[in-house]
Design an enzyme around this catalytic site. Structure first.
Site, PDB file in Angstrom:
ATOM      1  N   LYS A  22       4.734  -3.662 -20.698  1.00 42.99           N
ATOM      2  CA  LYS A  22       5.078  -2.527 -19.836  1.00 42.99           C
ATOM      3  C   LYS A  22       6.571  -2.223 -19.918  1.00 42.99           C
ATOM      4  O   LYS A  22       6.988  -1.055 -19.864  1.00 42.99           O
ATOM      5  CB  LYS A  22       4.676  -2.833 -18.390  1.00 42.99           C
ATOM      6  CG  LYS A  22       5.049  -1.752 -17.360  1.00 42.99           C
ATOM      7  CD  LYS A  22       4.434  -0.399 -17.692  1.00 42.99           C
ATOM      8  CE  LYS A  22       4.435   0.566 -16.513  1.00 42.99           C
ATOM      9  NZ  LYS A  22       5.693   0.718 -15.787  1.00 42.99           N
ATOM     10  N   GLU A  82       9.584   5.261 -23.139  1.00 46.38           N
ATOM     11  CA  GLU A  82       9.581   6.418 -22.229  1.00 46.38           C
ATOM     12  C   GLU A  82      11.002   6.964 -22.040  1.00 46.38           C
ATOM     13  O   GLU A  82      11.223   8.177 -22.038  1.00 46.38           O
ATOM     14  CB  GLU A  82       8.984   5.962 -20.901  1.00 46.38           C
ATOM     15  CG  GLU A  82       8.922   6.965 -19.792  1.00 46.38           C
ATOM     16  CD  GLU A  82       8.448   6.277 -18.520  1.00 46.38           C
ATOM     17  OE1 GLU A  82       9.278   6.098 -17.602  1.00 46.38           O
ATOM     18  OE2 GLU A  82       7.269   5.893 -18.445  1.00 46.38           O
ATOM     19  N   MET A 134       2.058   3.688  -5.101  1.00 48.37           N
ATOM     20  CA  MET A 134       1.126   3.236  -6.133  1.00 48.37           C
ATOM     21  C   MET A 134      -0.036   2.467  -5.521  1.00 48.37           C
ATOM     22  O   MET A 134      -1.204   2.731  -5.800  1.00 48.37           O
ATOM     23  CB  MET A 134       1.861   2.355  -7.144  1.00 48.37           C
ATOM     24  CG  MET A 134       2.728   3.112  -8.123  1.00 48.37           C
ATOM     25  SD  MET A 134       1.803   3.830  -9.491  1.00 48.37           S
ATOM     26  CE  MET A 134       1.555   2.388 -10.523  1.00 48.37           C
ATOM     27  N   GLY A 135       0.279   1.491  -4.675  1.00 45.06           N
ATOM     28  CA  GLY A 135      -0.743   0.620  -4.133  1.00 45.06           C
ATOM     29  C   GLY A 135      -1.801   1.360  -3.340  1.00 45.06           C
ATOM     30  O   GLY A 135      -2.999   1.041  -3.425  1.00 45.06           O
ATOM     31  N   LEU A 150       0.827  -1.205   0.000  1.00 47.02           N
ATOM     32  CA  LEU A 150       0.000   0.000   0.000  1.00 47.02           C
ATOM     33  C   LEU A 150       0.859   1.251   0.000  1.00 47.02           C
ATOM     34  O   LEU A 150       0.573   2.227   0.679  1.00 47.02           O
ATOM     35  CB  LEU A 150      -0.928  -0.014   1.225  1.00 47.02           C
ATOM     36  CG  LEU A 150      -1.858  -1.226   1.318  1.00 47.02           C
ATOM     37  CD1 LEU A 150      -2.561  -1.267   2.663  1.00 47.02           C
ATOM     38  CD2 LEU A 150      -2.881  -1.214   0.175  1.00 47.02           C
ATOM     39  N   GLY A 168       1.606   6.224 -12.501  1.00 42.82           N
ATOM     40  CA  GLY A 168       2.363   6.926 -11.473  1.00 42.82           C
ATOM     41  C   GLY A 168       1.471   7.600 -10.452  1.00 42.82           C
ATOM     42  O   GLY A 168       0.388   7.122 -10.109  1.00 42.82           O
TER      43      GLY A 168
END
Length: 291
Positions: free
Chosen positions: A164, A171, A11-12, A8, A114
């Site tokens: 990804k 990127e 991101m989480g 958590l 992000g």
């Protein structure tokens, strides 16, 4: 539906909030007890009704491996584990086999968005069988951006993280191009307002993008990026992209050069790397090094 979410952090935590806003129940576990709903993986699994879906959002490598190993001992046949971190696709294949022996499903999911994902949604690239994907689909629908795009079943296990990885390689090259252009503009005497040149490109030009918008944000915060050290870390996925290119004999000169430029930043205080560092901080909240 119910979802168990492991990890958590930056991101989480935001992903949990977006999933809950869509009306689902998230039971979260994190090593930080201040943000966790339960205090062990066993308690997490016991709190979920079957068939369970547990989403792992922890650092790639040893942390992901140990988490999946423990879940493999706790979950039941028909349950599904989703790895939403930045794992290497070859690890996904191994995890699918290890869990499959116990009839536990596995889905790999590359997640992009992000620190902006909570409000804008997360671009999702996932791999696995149609049966396992279906068990997770309501969560994918909650996380993705509004509209018809932003999520894709990329293929079999490993395809999500491979996609990804390539996304992150692209990127790298895009950020490097903006950084090189910015340094050249800063260098010449004739251009007196580089920030406004960048801002002018946000409308009507072929190079406008979200990364360009973030570059302008960074320049608004620090017009000449004087506060930053010219150092930019690499997350590992740029390296994996180049390695995959070598394995498949696919030429990637721009992506490879952008990866090597990051290595160069560890030797000198590179002006270009100030822009790379600023962009990574803008879209992902990645740490920067100040002078």
């Amino acid at each position: 539906m119910e979802l168990g979410l492991v990890g958590l952090g930056k991101m989480g935590g935001n992903m949990r909030e977006r999933i809950c806003r869509a009306g689902h129940t998230v039971i979260g576990y994190d090593r930080n007890p201040d943000v966790a709903d339960v205090h062990s993986l066993k308690e997490l699994v016991d709190s979920l009704k079957g068939p369970r879906v547990v989403w792992v959002m922890v650092p790639a490598g040893a942390a992901t491996q140990s988490t999946i190993d423990e879940l493999g001992e706790l979950l039941s046949p028909g349950d599904v584990v989703v790895d939403g971190g930045n794992s290497r696709w070859t690890d996904d294949e191994k995890h699918a086999v290890e869990l499959g022996i116990k009839d536990i499903g596995f889905v790999d999911c590359g997640v992009s968005g992000g620190v902006w994902g909570l409000e804008n949604g997360y671009a999702l690239m996932y791999g696995g069988t149609a049966e396992n994907i279906a068990k997770v689909q309501p969560i994918f629908d909650a996380l993705k951006p509004e509209g018809d795009f932003g999520a894709v079943h990329a293929g079999k296990v490993g395809a999500g993280h491979f996609s990804k990885m390539v996304h992150n390689g692209i990127e790298y090259a895009m950020m490097q191009a903006y950084a090189e252009g910015w340094e050249l503009l800063e260098k010449v005497d004739s251009v007196t307002d580089v920030r406004e040149v960048f801002r002018s490109w946000q409308e009507g030009t072929v190079i406008r993008s979200w990364l360009l918008d973030l570059a302008v944000n960074a320049l608004d915060d620090d017009e000449h990026l004087d506060k930053l050290k010219g150092f930019a870390q690499d997350s590992g996925e740029g390296r994996w992209t180049v390695e995959a290119a070598i394995d498949n004999a696919v030429p990637l000169p721009a992506i490879t050069a952008s990866l090597f430029a990051r290595f160069a930043s560890r030797q000198d205080d590179s002006p270009q790397m100030k822009m790379i560092a600023a962009l990574r901080n803008q879209f992902g909240g990645h740490a920067v090094e100040s002078k």
